[in-house]
Design a protein around this motif. Structure first.
Motif, PDB file in Angstrom:
ATOM      1  N   HIS A  35       0.828  -1.208   0.000  1.00 39.05           N
ATOM      2  CA  HIS A  35       0.000   0.000   0.000  1.00 39.05           C
ATOM      3  C   HIS A  35       0.862   1.258   0.000  1.00 39.05           C
ATOM      4  O   HIS A  35       1.901   1.311   0.667  1.00 39.05           O
ATOM      5  CB  HIS A  35      -0.927   0.036   1.222  1.00 39.05           C
ATOM      6  CG  HIS A  35      -2.039  -0.943   1.160  1.00 39.05           C
ATOM      7  ND1 HIS A  35      -3.187  -0.723   0.445  1.00 39.05           N
ATOM      8  CD2 HIS A  35      -2.168  -2.171   1.722  1.00 39.05           C
ATOM      9  CE1 HIS A  35      -3.993  -1.761   0.566  1.00 39.05           C
ATOM     10  NE2 HIS A  35      -3.390  -2.660   1.340  1.00 39.05           N
ATOM     11  N   HIS A  36       0.431   2.220  -0.758  1.00 39.90           N
ATOM     12  CA  HIS A  36       1.023   3.560  -0.759  1.00 39.90           C
ATOM     13  C   HIS A  36      -0.014   4.515  -1.329  1.00 39.90           C
ATOM     14  O   HIS A  36      -0.959   4.097  -1.996  1.00 39.90           O
ATOM     15  CB  HIS A  36       2.342   3.606  -1.535  1.00 39.90           C
ATOM     16  CG  HIS A  36       2.242   3.207  -2.968  1.00 39.90           C
ATOM     17  ND1 HIS A  36       2.061   1.902  -3.369  1.00 39.90           N
ATOM     18  CD2 HIS A  36       2.296   3.948  -4.093  1.00 39.90           C
ATOM     19  CE1 HIS A  36       2.021   1.839  -4.693  1.00 39.90           C
ATOM     20  NE2 HIS A  36       2.153   3.083  -5.166  1.00 39.90           N
ATOM     21  N   PHE A  37       0.146   5.793  -1.039  1.00 37.61           N
ATOM     22  CA  PHE A  37      -0.884   6.762  -1.393  1.00 37.61           C
ATOM     23  C   PHE A  37      -0.325   7.906  -2.223  1.00 37.61           C
ATOM     24  O   PHE A  37       0.783   8.387  -1.970  1.00 37.61           O
ATOM     25  CB  PHE A  37      -1.532   7.359  -0.134  1.00 37.61           C
ATOM     26  CG  PHE A  37      -1.962   6.339   0.875  1.00 37.61           C
ATOM     27  CD1 PHE A  37      -2.750   5.255   0.509  1.00 37.61           C
ATOM     28  CD2 PHE A  37      -1.576   6.449   2.190  1.00 37.61           C
ATOM     29  CE1 PHE A  37      -3.142   4.311   1.442  1.00 37.61           C
ATOM     30  CE2 PHE A  37      -1.962   5.516   3.135  1.00 37.61           C
ATOM     31  CZ  PHE A  37      -2.748   4.441   2.760  1.00 37.61           C
ATOM     32  N   LEU A  38      -1.112   8.316  -3.172  1.00 37.41           N
ATOM     33  CA  LEU A  38      -0.877   9.542  -3.925  1.00 37.41           C
ATOM     34  C   LEU A  38      -2.021  10.473  -3.532  1.00 37.41           C
ATOM     35  O   LEU A  38      -3.187  10.137  -3.746  1.00 37.41           O
ATOM     36  CB  LEU A  38      -0.910   9.282  -5.431  1.00 37.41           C
ATOM     37  CG  LEU A  38       0.090   8.252  -5.954  1.00 37.41           C
ATOM     38  CD1 LEU A  38      -0.263   7.829  -7.370  1.00 37.41           C
ATOM     39  CD2 LEU A  38       1.487   8.808  -5.905  1.00 37.41           C
ATOM     40  N   ILE A  39      -1.686  11.600  -2.945  1.00 34.26           N
ATOM     41  CA  ILE A  39      -2.707  12.531  -2.479  1.00 34.26           C
ATOM     42  C   ILE A  39      -2.483  13.873  -3.162  1.00 34.26           C
ATOM     43  O   ILE A  39      -1.439  14.502  -2.980  1.00 34.26           O
ATOM     44  CB  ILE A  39      -2.681  12.692  -0.946  1.00 34.26           C
ATOM     45  CG1 ILE A  39      -2.894  11.330  -0.262  1.00 34.26           C
ATOM     46  CG2 ILE A  39      -3.732  13.706  -0.494  1.00 34.26           C
ATOM     47  CD1 ILE A  39      -2.737  11.352   1.247  1.00 34.26           C
ATOM     48  N   THR A  40      -3.451  14.276  -3.963  1.00 36.08           N
ATOM     49  CA  THR A  40      -3.397  15.575  -4.632  1.00 36.08           C
ATOM     50  C   THR A  40      -4.229  16.542  -3.815  1.00 36.08           C
ATOM     51  O   THR A  40      -5.359  16.221  -3.431  1.00 36.08           O
ATOM     52  CB  THR A  40      -3.947  15.480  -6.066  1.00 36.08           C
ATOM     53  OG1 THR A  40      -3.179  14.509  -6.780  1.00 36.08           O
ATOM     54  CG2 THR A  40      -3.865  16.824  -6.785  1.00 36.08           C
ATOM     55  N   PHE A  41      -3.655  17.730  -3.550  1.00 37.80           N
ATOM     56  CA  PHE A  41      -4.391  18.698  -2.750  1.00 37.80           C
ATOM     57  C   PHE A  41      -4.170  20.102  -3.277  1.00 37.80           C
ATOM     58  O   PHE A  41      -3.213  20.384  -4.000  1.00 37.80           O
ATOM     59  CB  PHE A  41      -3.994  18.596  -1.268  1.00 37.80           C
ATOM     60  CG  PHE A  41      -2.583  19.014  -0.961  1.00 37.80           C
ATOM     61  CD1 PHE A  41      -2.310  20.295  -0.479  1.00 37.80           C
ATOM     62  CD2 PHE A  41      -1.523  18.149  -1.151  1.00 37.80           C
ATOM     63  CE1 PHE A  41      -1.020  20.687  -0.196  1.00 37.80           C
ATOM     64  CE2 PHE A  41      -0.227  18.532  -0.867  1.00 37.80           C
ATOM     65  CZ  PHE A  41       0.027  19.812  -0.393  1.00 37.80           C
ATOM     66  N   ASP A  42      -5.077  20.977  -2.907  1.00 43.46           N
ATOM     67  CA  ASP A  42      -5.057  22.390  -3.274  1.00 43.46           C
ATOM     68  C   ASP A  42      -4.052  23.103  -2.379  1.00 43.46           C
ATOM     69  O   ASP A  42      -4.280  23.243  -1.178  1.00 43.46           O
ATOM     70  CB  ASP A  42      -6.461  22.969  -3.100  1.00 43.46           C
ATOM     71  CG  ASP A  42      -6.554  24.463  -3.356  1.00 43.46           C
ATOM     72  OD1 ASP A  42      -5.546  25.093  -3.731  1.00 43.46           O
ATOM     73  OD2 ASP A  42      -7.667  25.007  -3.186  1.00 43.46           O
ATOM     74  N   THR A  43      -2.944  23.559  -2.956  1.00 39.79           N
ATOM     75  CA  THR A  43      -1.907  24.215  -2.157  1.00 39.79           C
ATOM     76  C   THR A  43      -2.335  25.599  -1.682  1.00 39.79           C
ATOM     77  O   THR A  43      -1.724  26.145  -0.767  1.00 39.79           O
ATOM     78  CB  THR A  43      -0.592  24.340  -2.947  1.00 39.79           C
ATOM     79  OG1 THR A  43      -0.834  25.059  -4.158  1.00 39.79           O
ATOM     80  CG2 THR A  43      -0.011  22.975  -3.263  1.00 39.79           C
ATOM     81  N   MET A  44      -3.367  26.158  -2.287  1.00 37.00           N
ATOM     82  CA  MET A  44      -3.835  27.487  -1.907  1.00 37.00           C
ATOM     83  C   MET A  44      -5.014  27.436  -0.932  1.00 37.00           C
ATOM     84  O   MET A  44      -5.583  28.463  -0.581  1.00 37.00           O
ATOM     85  CB  MET A  44      -4.236  28.304  -3.143  1.00 37.00           C
ATOM     86  CG  MET A  44      -3.059  28.679  -4.025  1.00 37.00           C
ATOM     87  SD  MET A  44      -1.913  29.766  -3.159  1.00 37.00           S
ATOM     88  CE  MET A  44      -0.422  28.809  -3.195  1.00 37.00           C
ATOM     89  N   HIS A  45      -5.392  26.245  -0.500  1.00 31.53           N
ATOM     90  CA  HIS A  45      -6.467  26.126   0.484  1.00 31.53           C
ATOM     91  C   HIS A  45      -6.059  26.945   1.710  1.00 31.53           C
ATOM     92  O   HIS A  45      -4.903  26.872   2.160  1.00 31.53           O
ATOM     93  CB  HIS A  45      -6.680  24.660   0.864  1.00 31.53           C
ATOM     94  CG  HIS A  45      -7.886  24.438   1.711  1.00 31.53           C
ATOM     95  ND1 HIS A  45      -7.885  24.679   3.072  1.00 31.53           N
ATOM     96  CD2 HIS A  45      -9.129  23.998   1.403  1.00 31.53           C
ATOM     97  CE1 HIS A  45      -9.069  24.385   3.568  1.00 31.53           C
ATOM     98  NE2 HIS A  45      -9.851  23.979   2.581  1.00 31.53           N
ATOM     99  N   PRO A  46      -6.983  27.742   2.273  1.00 32.11           N
ATOM    100  CA  PRO A  46      -6.605  28.640   3.373  1.00 32.11           C
ATOM    101  C   PRO A  46      -6.043  27.943   4.606  1.00 32.11           C
ATOM    102  O   PRO A  46      -5.276  28.552   5.356  1.00 32.11           O
ATOM    103  CB  PRO A  46      -7.902  29.381   3.706  1.00 32.11           C
ATOM    104  CG  PRO A  46      -8.988  28.662   3.009  1.00 32.11           C
ATOM    105  CD  PRO A  46      -8.377  27.870   1.905  1.00 32.11           C
ATOM    106  N   ASP A  47      -6.369  26.667   4.819  1.00 35.83           N
ATOM    107  CA  ASP A  47      -5.879  25.969   6.005  1.00 35.83           C
ATOM    108  C   ASP A  47      -4.686  25.055   5.721  1.00 35.83           C
ATOM    109  O   ASP A  47      -4.152  24.446   6.650  1.00 35.83           O
ATOM    110  CB  ASP A  47      -7.008  25.170   6.651  1.00 35.83           C
ATOM    111  CG  ASP A  47      -8.122  26.070   7.163  1.00 35.83           C
ATOM    112  OD1 ASP A  47      -7.808  27.189   7.616  1.00 35.83           O
ATOM    113  OD2 ASP A  47      -9.297  25.663   7.097  1.00 35.83           O
ATOM    114  N   ALA A  48      -4.282  24.932   4.449  1.00 34.96           N
ATOM    115  CA  ALA A  48      -3.117  24.105   4.116  1.00 34.96           C
ATOM    116  C   ALA A  48      -1.853  24.828   4.568  1.00 34.96           C
ATOM    117  O   ALA A  48      -1.743  26.048   4.438  1.00 34.96           O
ATOM    118  CB  ALA A  48      -3.063  23.827   2.617  1.00 34.96           C
TER     119      ALA A  48
END
Length: 164
Positions: A35-48
């Protein structure tokens, strides 16, 4: 009564809960098997919370890989923090669940993609509640989807290339 059930938001909350449960298990016992994960996220999200040089390099979204080396994985009801290695530089990250755009485990061909109506070009923003009433799509072939991400320049940071 013209009220309706908001299945989009209900599904989004459920999928966030699934990601939280998976990450909690990994935080307690490590990654099982392949198992391994690829997680794409919004870098401009206000809480990131990411280093300035990372947000400069990835101004819209970023895909992280949780596989061979990670540290300090802490999972909360709102998001998770983790330290990852970027070119021999450990960097702490905090990713709220609301910032996640995709979650893929290629080892079992499982994936989730979170899309908002805005992503689909729907201009009816009056109906958007709680994280823009997302639509959730199950990736039928998550590995192909993950491979497609890996081919795009400057989107996937793969730790495999640092292994000897």
């Amino acid at each position: 009564m013209s009220q309706s059930i908001d299945y989009g938001n209900l599904m989004h909350r459920a999928m966030r809960g699934l990601i939280q449960q998976v990450l909690e298990k990994v935080a307690k016992g490590g990654l099982p098997g392949a198992h391994h994960f690829l997680i794409t996220f919004d870098t401009m999200h206000p809480d990131a919370e990411i280093a300035d040089w990372l947000s400069d390099r990835y101004p819209d979204e970023m895909t992280i890989v949780i596989q061979h080396w990670f540290d300090n994985l802490e999972v909360t009801d709102e998001g998770f923090s983790i330290t990852l290695n970027f070119g021999d530089n450990p960097e702490p990250l905090y990713i709220p669940y609301g910032a996640i755009k995709a979650f893929v485990d290629p080892s079992v061909e499982f994936g989730l993609r979170f899309e908002t109506r805005e992503d689909e070009g729907d201009d009816d923003e009056d109906d958007l509640d709680d994280d823009e009433a997302p639509m959730v799509e199950m990736a039928e072939d998550a590995e192909d989807e993950a491979d497609g991400k890996a081919r795009k320049p400057a989107e996937v940071v793969s730790l495999d290339r640092f292994r000897k």
